[in-house]
Design an enzyme around this catalytic site. Structure first.
Site, PDB file in Angstrom:
ATOM      1  N   LYS A  46      37.860  62.233  16.106  1.00  0.00           N
ATOM      2  CA  LYS A  46      37.671  62.961  17.336  1.00  0.00           C
ATOM      3  C   LYS A  46      37.254  64.417  17.071  1.00  0.00           C
ATOM      4  CE  LYS A  46      41.655  60.628  19.447  1.00  0.00           C
ATOM      5  NZ  LYS A  46      43.028  60.932  19.960  1.00  0.00           N
ATOM      6  N   GLY A  47      37.533  64.880  15.875  1.00  0.00           N
ATOM      7  CA  GLY A  47      37.447  66.313  15.574  1.00  0.00           C
ATOM      8  C   GLY A  47      36.134  67.010  15.886  1.00  0.00           C
TER       9      GLY A  47
ATOM     10  N   GLU B 246      30.422  66.616  11.295  1.00  0.00           N
ATOM     11  CA  GLU B 246      31.869  66.624  11.034  1.00  0.00           C
ATOM     12  C   GLU B 246      32.487  67.954  11.445  1.00  0.00           C
ATOM     13  OE1 GLU B 246      34.485  65.154  10.184  1.00  0.00           O
ATOM     14  OE2 GLU B 246      34.210  63.636   8.644  1.00  0.00           O
ATOM     15  N   ASP B 247      33.775  67.917  11.739  1.00  0.00           N
ATOM     16  CA  ASP B 247      34.504  69.166  11.976  1.00  0.00           C
ATOM     17  C   ASP B 247      34.815  69.852  10.648  1.00  0.00           C
ATOM     18  OD1 ASP B 247      36.264  67.136  11.215  1.00  0.00           O
ATOM     19  OD2 ASP B 247      37.745  67.535  12.761  1.00  0.00           O
TER      20      ASP B 247
ATOM     21  N   ASP C 223      37.110  67.809   3.842  1.00  0.00           N
ATOM     22  CA  ASP C 223      38.279  68.202   3.065  1.00  0.00           C
ATOM     23  C   ASP C 223      38.209  67.461   1.723  1.00  0.00           C
ATOM     24  OD1 ASP C 223      40.817  69.214   2.498  1.00  0.00           O
ATOM     25  OD2 ASP C 223      41.860  67.743   3.707  1.00  0.00           O
TER      26      ASP C 223
ATOM     27  N   LYS D  78      36.058  72.667   3.035  1.00  0.00           N
ATOM     28  CA  LYS D  78      37.201  73.053   2.184  1.00  0.00           C
ATOM     29  C   LYS D  78      36.934  72.504   0.788  1.00  0.00           C
ATOM     30  CE  LYS D  78      41.179  72.523   5.240  1.00  0.00           C
ATOM     31  NZ  LYS D  78      42.391  71.685   5.429  1.00  0.00           N
TER      32      LYS D  78
ATOM     33  N   PHE E  90      45.782  74.580   6.526  1.00  0.00           N
ATOM     34  CA  PHE E  90      45.619  73.622   7.617  1.00  0.00           C
ATOM     35  C   PHE E  90      45.149  74.355   8.865  1.00  0.00           C
ATOM     36  CE2 PHE E  90      46.407  70.303  10.663  1.00  0.00           C
ATOM     37  CZ  PHE E  90      45.889  69.229   9.960  1.00  0.00           C
TER      38      PHE E  90
ATOM     39  N   ARG F  64      43.652  70.932  19.868  1.00  0.00           N
ATOM     40  CA  ARG F  64      42.186  70.715  19.863  1.00  0.00           C
ATOM     41  C   ARG F  64      41.488  71.639  20.848  1.00  0.00           C
ATOM     42  NH1 ARG F  64      40.990  66.042  16.903  1.00  0.00           N
ATOM     43  NH2 ARG F  64      42.455  64.318  17.103  1.00  0.00           N
TER      44      ARG F  64
END
Ligand code: IMP
Ligand code: MG
Length: 182
Positions: free
Chosen positions: A45-46, A101-102, A105, A133, A154, A167
């Site tokens: 969902k990001g 993508e958000d 990682d 990241k 985070f 969000r």
């Protein structure tokens, strides 16, 4: 500047900085695909807010679709396993695809998305991420478009969640206090 959730989060990247980066990325994408725009595939969902802002900075018509993958449980640590929860419905065969993508990682989610789209016959798959990241990478990969490189903390807001919370925050924030460290 602080967010409206002052007690739990601290602004890392402001909405103004985000808007500037989104504009820059949209512009670069349009330059890089001069003949035909790629199919944009947002990873849910990001990415929902980022993708919504990104397409509104584009001058040319663009098609989009969504994928839903999950690698995180209700935790800040990746489970290491990626599952496909919802695939795309667009015809991918023979098309240039740009995964949106958000945050990248470990890279597991993104590499899964790229493999899935290649298997569906995409002629090229590139990656656009708002946040990168790189210090946490398990799967080597360099996104083609990056908004911001962020430290190993985070992050929430602008689509990114912690246990489905935060969000909605317009800025990108670091959770402070509590057991949020990855
Ligand atoms: P990866 O598979 O480890 O690269 O993780 C990718 C997904 O994990 C992202 O699309 C996010 O949904 C989630 N994620 C990774 N880091 C963060 C973070 O700092 N905040 C919120 N979600 C994150
Ligand atoms: Mg995500």
């Amino acid at each position: 500047m602080t967010s409206s959730f002052e007690k739990t989060s601290q602004v890392l990247i402001s909405r103004e900085q985000i808007a500037e980066a989104v504009k820059r990325m949209a512009h670069q994408i349009e330059i890089d695909y001069p003949t035909e725009m790629p199919l944009l595939v947002g990873v849910l969902k990001g990415s929902f807010i980022f993708l919504a802002d990104l397409v509104r900075q584009m001058q040319r018509p663009v098609e989009l679709d969504f994928l839903r993958l999950s690698s995180y449980g209700n935790d800040t640590r990746s489970s290491g396993r990626v599952r496909l929860r919802m695939g795309v419905t667009s015809l991918v065969k023979g098309r240039d695809v740009l995964v949106v993508e958000d945050v990248v990682d470990t890279g597991l989610t993104t590499s899964y998305a790229a493999k899935y789209l290649k298997r569906k016959g995409a002629s090229s798959v590139k990656l656009c991420t708002l946040l990168d990241k790189p210090s946490r990478r398990h799967v080597p990969m360099a996104p083609d478009y990056v908004g911001f490189t962020v430290p190993n903390q985070f992050i929430v807001g602008y689509g990114l969640d912690f246990n489905e919370q935060y969000r909605h925050l317009p800025d990108i924030c670091i959770l402070t206090g509590g057991n949020h460290e990855p």
